[in-house]
Design a protein around this motif. Structure first.
Motif, PDB file in Angstrom:
ATOM      1  N   ILE A 103      -4.636 -89.432  34.113  1.00  0.00           N
ATOM      2  CA  ILE A 103      -3.335 -88.755  34.178  1.00  0.00           C
ATOM      3  C   ILE A 103      -2.907 -88.288  32.791  1.00  0.00           C
ATOM      4  CG2 ILE A 103      -0.890 -89.088  34.687  1.00  0.00           C
ATOM      5  CD1 ILE A 103      -1.724 -91.023  36.911  1.00  0.00           C
ATOM      6  N   LYS A 104      -3.079 -89.155  31.786  1.00  0.00           N
ATOM      7  CA  LYS A 104      -2.714 -88.766  30.418  1.00  0.00           C
ATOM      8  C   LYS A 104      -3.514 -87.547  29.969  1.00  0.00           C
ATOM      9  CE  LYS A 104      -1.297 -93.341  28.735  1.00  0.00           C
ATOM     10  NZ  LYS A 104      -1.615 -94.435  27.752  1.00  0.00           N
ATOM     11  N   HIS A 105      -4.812 -87.572  30.235  1.00  0.00           N
ATOM     12  CA  HIS A 105      -5.650 -86.453  29.806  1.00  0.00           C
ATOM     13  C   HIS A 105      -5.295 -85.166  30.544  1.00  0.00           C
ATOM     14  CE1 HIS A 105      -9.366 -83.950  30.381  1.00  0.00           C
ATOM     15  NE2 HIS A 105      -9.266 -83.965  29.076  1.00  0.00           N
ATOM     16  N   ASN A 106      -5.083 -85.253  31.853  1.00  0.00           N
ATOM     17  CA  ASN A 106      -4.790 -84.049  32.625  1.00  0.00           C
ATOM     18  C   ASN A 106      -3.476 -83.404  32.201  1.00  0.00           C
ATOM     19  OD1 ASN A 106      -7.150 -84.165  34.078  1.00  0.00           O
ATOM     20  ND2 ASN A 106      -6.240 -85.136  35.873  1.00  0.00           N
ATOM     21  N   PHE A 107      -2.455 -84.223  31.944  1.00  0.00           N
ATOM     22  CA  PHE A 107      -1.168 -83.647  31.568  1.00  0.00           C
ATOM     23  C   PHE A 107      -1.176 -83.099  30.149  1.00  0.00           C
ATOM     24  CE2 PHE A 107       0.476 -85.592  35.377  1.00  0.00           C
ATOM     25  CZ  PHE A 107       1.537 -84.777  35.733  1.00  0.00           C
TER      26      PHE A 107
END
Length: 236
Positions: A100-104
């Motif tokens: 989630i951190k990487h995608n956002f």
């Protein structure tokens, strides 16, 4: 011989669209002219001059970094076309949080563009918003026409062009907030839902290395230090 109904309808729609675009362009030109003549540019210059240069530089740097075109991912990358398994639910909590951190951070500009597109489309298909904006445009036209001589009279009271422009601007803010507030929240909720689902399900781990790319510019000579690093077993 009469034209087919579909052809005549298309021609009528094209003429109407061209006329609407021309009218909108005329309104925008008139508003800009009145804004300039009312001292709007001077006001903006004074406001801009009151902002410290360090703050301006920080805002400029942040804006250029935030809206960098290189941060916008193509549909192939965004949807994972050609990848073996672009979407799946990660069941390992630490890996899910990392995803989630990487995608956002990787797709943030795509999420912002999606939100803007949804907002525009929602405004277009909302009759009340279109009618309200049309009435607001008519109000601006009436104020512009009434202040052609530099002022207007309301029940015997003279109002300068500058004050009329400022007052109309304040009214516009209130009207637009009333008309678009529900559209704004609906768009924010919808885009947040889609962005959240994409951020949770999209496996873009293969693109993590793209954030660590280093652009190398210039020619590499034979005396480049990193090319002449001694190998294991060699003496310097």
């Amino acid at each position: 011989m009469a034209d087919p109904p579909s052809a005549s309808g298309d021609a009528t729609s094209s003429i109407a669209a061209s006329g609407a675009a021309a009218a909108l362009g005329g309104v925008m030109a008139s508003v800009k002219e009145k804004w300039d003549s009312a001292g709007g540019q001077d006001v903006m210059s004074n406001v801009s001059g009151a902002i410290p240069q360090n703050t301006k530089d920080m805002l400029s740097k942040t804006t250029s970094k935030l809206f960098n075109r290189q941060a916008f991912r193509s549909p192939t990358v965004f949807f994972g076309f050609g990848e073996e398994r672009p979407f799946y639910l990660e069941k390992n909590p630490p890996l899910l949080v990392e995803r989630i951190k990487h995608n956002f951070s990787f797709f943030y500009l795509n999420y912002m563009v999606m939100t803007a597109v949804l907002f525009v489309l929602t405004v277009i298909v909302s009759p009340s918003a279109l009618i309200g904006m049309a009435l607001l445009g008519a109000g601006w036209m009436s104020v512009i026409k009434a202040t052609q001589d530099g002022h207007m009279e309301v029940k015997g009271i003279k109002i300068s062009q500058k004050n009329a422009t400022i007052g109309m601007s304040a009214v516009s803010v209130v009207v637009l907030f009333y008309l678009l507030s529900h559209i704004f929240w609906w768009t924010l909720f919808t885009s947040g839902f889609f962005a959240g689902a994409h951020g949770v399900l999209r496996d873009a781990s293969m693109h993590k290395d793209e954030e660590d790319k280093v652009e190398m510019m210039g020619d590499l000579g034979e005396d480049a230090s990193f090319l002449n690093t001694p190998q294991l077993g060699e003496t310097v």
